[in-house]
Design an enzyme around this catalytic site. Sequence first.
Site, mmCIF file in Angstrom:
data_model
loop_
_atom_site.group_PDB
_atom_site.id
_atom_site.type_symbol
_atom_site.label_atom_id
_atom_site.label_comp_id
_atom_site.label_asym_id
_atom_site.label_seq_id
_atom_site.Cartn_x
_atom_site.Cartn_y
_atom_site.Cartn_z
ATOM 1 N N LYS A 132 50.213 54.369 37.266
ATOM 2 C CA LYS A 132 50.205 54.656 38.672
ATOM 3 C C LYS A 132 50.267 53.393 39.525
ATOM 4 O O LYS A 132 50.487 53.457 40.731
ATOM 5 C CB LYS A 132 48.896 55.394 39.044
ATOM 6 N N GLY A 133 50.033 52.258 38.861
ATOM 7 C CA GLY A 133 49.832 51.007 39.595
ATOM 8 C C GLY A 133 50.960 50.587 40.520
ATOM 9 O O GLY A 133 50.734 49.899 41.513
ATOM 10 N N GLU A 166 57.099 47.473 38.326
ATOM 11 C CA GLU A 166 55.739 47.405 37.784
ATOM 12 C C GLU A 166 54.811 46.672 38.747
ATOM 13 O O GLU A 166 55.261 45.866 39.562
ATOM 14 C CB GLU A 166 55.813 46.713 36.401
ATOM 15 N N ASP A 167 53.528 46.955 38.646
ATOM 16 C CA ASP A 167 52.568 46.298 39.541
ATOM 17 C C ASP A 167 52.297 44.851 39.140
ATOM 18 O O ASP A 167 52.283 43.950 39.962
ATOM 19 C CB ASP A 167 51.251 47.090 39.628
ATOM 20 N N ASP A 201 50.918 41.066 32.735
ATOM 21 C CA ASP A 201 49.760 40.323 32.255
ATOM 22 C C ASP A 201 50.124 39.727 30.886
ATOM 23 O O ASP A 201 50.798 38.708 30.816
ATOM 24 C CB ASP A 201 48.577 41.299 32.213
ATOM 25 N N LYS A 211 51.161 37.256 36.120
ATOM 26 C CA LYS A 211 50.148 36.315 35.621
ATOM 27 C C LYS A 211 50.785 35.567 34.451
ATOM 28 O O LYS A 211 50.584 35.919 33.288
ATOM 29 C CB LYS A 211 48.922 37.081 35.103
ATOM 30 N N PHE A 226 41.087 38.977 38.169
ATOM 31 C CA PHE A 226 41.311 40.409 38.229
ATOM 32 C C PHE A 226 41.472 40.853 39.673
ATOM 33 O O PHE A 226 40.590 40.661 40.502
ATOM 34 C CB PHE A 226 40.182 41.194 37.554
ATOM 35 N N ASP A 259 44.259 49.016 40.313
ATOM 36 C CA ASP A 259 42.922 49.604 40.229
ATOM 37 C C ASP A 259 41.983 48.827 39.332
ATOM 38 O O ASP A 259 42.411 47.999 38.513
ATOM 39 C CB ASP A 259 43.014 51.025 39.667
ATOM 40 N N ARG A 264 42.855 51.551 44.567
ATOM 41 C CA ARG A 264 44.323 51.554 44.647
ATOM 42 C C ARG A 264 44.828 51.645 46.090
ATOM 43 O O ARG A 264 45.915 51.188 46.415
ATOM 44 C CB ARG A 264 44.909 52.738 43.869
HETATM 45 P P1 IMP Z 1 50.274 43.929 30.059
HETATM 46 O O1 IMP Z 1 50.834 45.029 29.197
HETATM 47 O O2 IMP Z 1 49.228 43.138 29.318
HETATM 48 O O3 IMP Z 1 51.308 43.054 30.679
HETATM 49 O O4 IMP Z 1 49.414 44.626 31.164
HETATM 50 C C1 IMP Z 1 49.944 45.165 32.295
HETATM 51 C C2 IMP Z 1 48.970 46.182 32.874
HETATM 52 O O5 IMP Z 1 47.608 45.697 32.853
HETATM 53 C C3 IMP Z 1 49.275 46.443 34.313
HETATM 54 O O6 IMP Z 1 50.192 47.489 34.461
HETATM 55 C C4 IMP Z 1 47.904 46.792 34.874
HETATM 56 O O7 IMP Z 1 47.663 48.175 34.733
HETATM 57 C C5 IMP Z 1 46.917 46.064 34.021
HETATM 58 N N1 IMP Z 1 46.402 44.844 34.688
HETATM 59 C C6 IMP Z 1 46.540 43.571 34.263
HETATM 60 N N2 IMP Z 1 45.942 42.714 35.092
HETATM 61 C C7 IMP Z 1 45.401 43.450 36.091
HETATM 62 C C8 IMP Z 1 44.651 43.117 37.285
HETATM 63 O O8 IMP Z 1 44.337 41.940 37.608
HETATM 64 N N3 IMP Z 1 44.289 44.172 38.062
HETATM 65 C C9 IMP Z 1 44.592 45.456 37.756
HETATM 66 N N4 IMP Z 1 45.293 45.804 36.669
HETATM 67 C C10 IMP Z 1 45.691 44.813 35.833
HETATM 68 MG MG MG Z 2 49.368 49.589 35.100
#
Ligand code: IMP
Ligand code: MG
Length: 181
Positions: A44-45, A100-101, A104, A132, A153, A160, A166
């Site tokens: 949902k992000g 995408e939001d 990470d 990030k 974070f 969220d 959100r």
């Molecule tokens: P990845 O698969 O490790 O790249 O993670 C991506 C997902 O982690 C994003 O879609 C977010 O849902 C969550 N996420 C990572 N960092 C944050 C943050 O600082 N705040 C909120 N959600 C985060």
């Molecule tokens: Mg997400």
Amino acid sequence: MGMHKDCERVLLTEEQIRTRVKEVASQVDRDYRGKNPLVVGILKGSIIFYADFIRCLSMPVELDFMAVSSYGSGSVSSGKLRIKKDLDRDVKGRDVIVVEDIIDSGFTLANLKLLLTERGAASVRIATLLNKADRREYDVAPDYNCFDIENEFVIGYGLDYNEQYRHLPYIGVLKRSVYEK
Ligand code: IMP
Ligand code: MG
């Protein structure tokens, strides 16, 4: 409206977000001129970013959504994404823009890009609100990125913690006391 009490500080104001999202979306608008991309929002992000982003596009676009989750870390069978809600549209031969939001570790988008490519998408590009870069573990980079941020974070503008925050119109750093208690 003041800052939420669980916020350490505002990282990006509404104004900063608005300006930058328009800039990035205008770039996408130029790059996809004459095309008919399928714009895939990751639930949902991405929803707030998505809504602002698509309103800057002037080519014909089709909207679709996916909800995914990763298996908990520590599991042996990494590399597999769990699809909670799949696309309605067929991506075969389509130019896909994944919205995408935040990137990470890169796990979500590295796997999603692979999946959409395997399904026969003509092209797959990633547009993210936040990046990030220092946290990257999987080989994936955004094609369009609004903001590089530090390893903190963040919440708001779609993002969220525990399904909260959100709806905040800005992006803030969450107080450590909220997730360390
Ligand atoms: P990845 O698969 O490790 O790249 O993670 C991506 C997902 O982690 C994003 O879609 C977010 O849902 C969550 N996420 C990572 N960092 C944050 C943050 O600082 N705040 C909120 N959600 C985060
Ligand atoms: Mg997400």
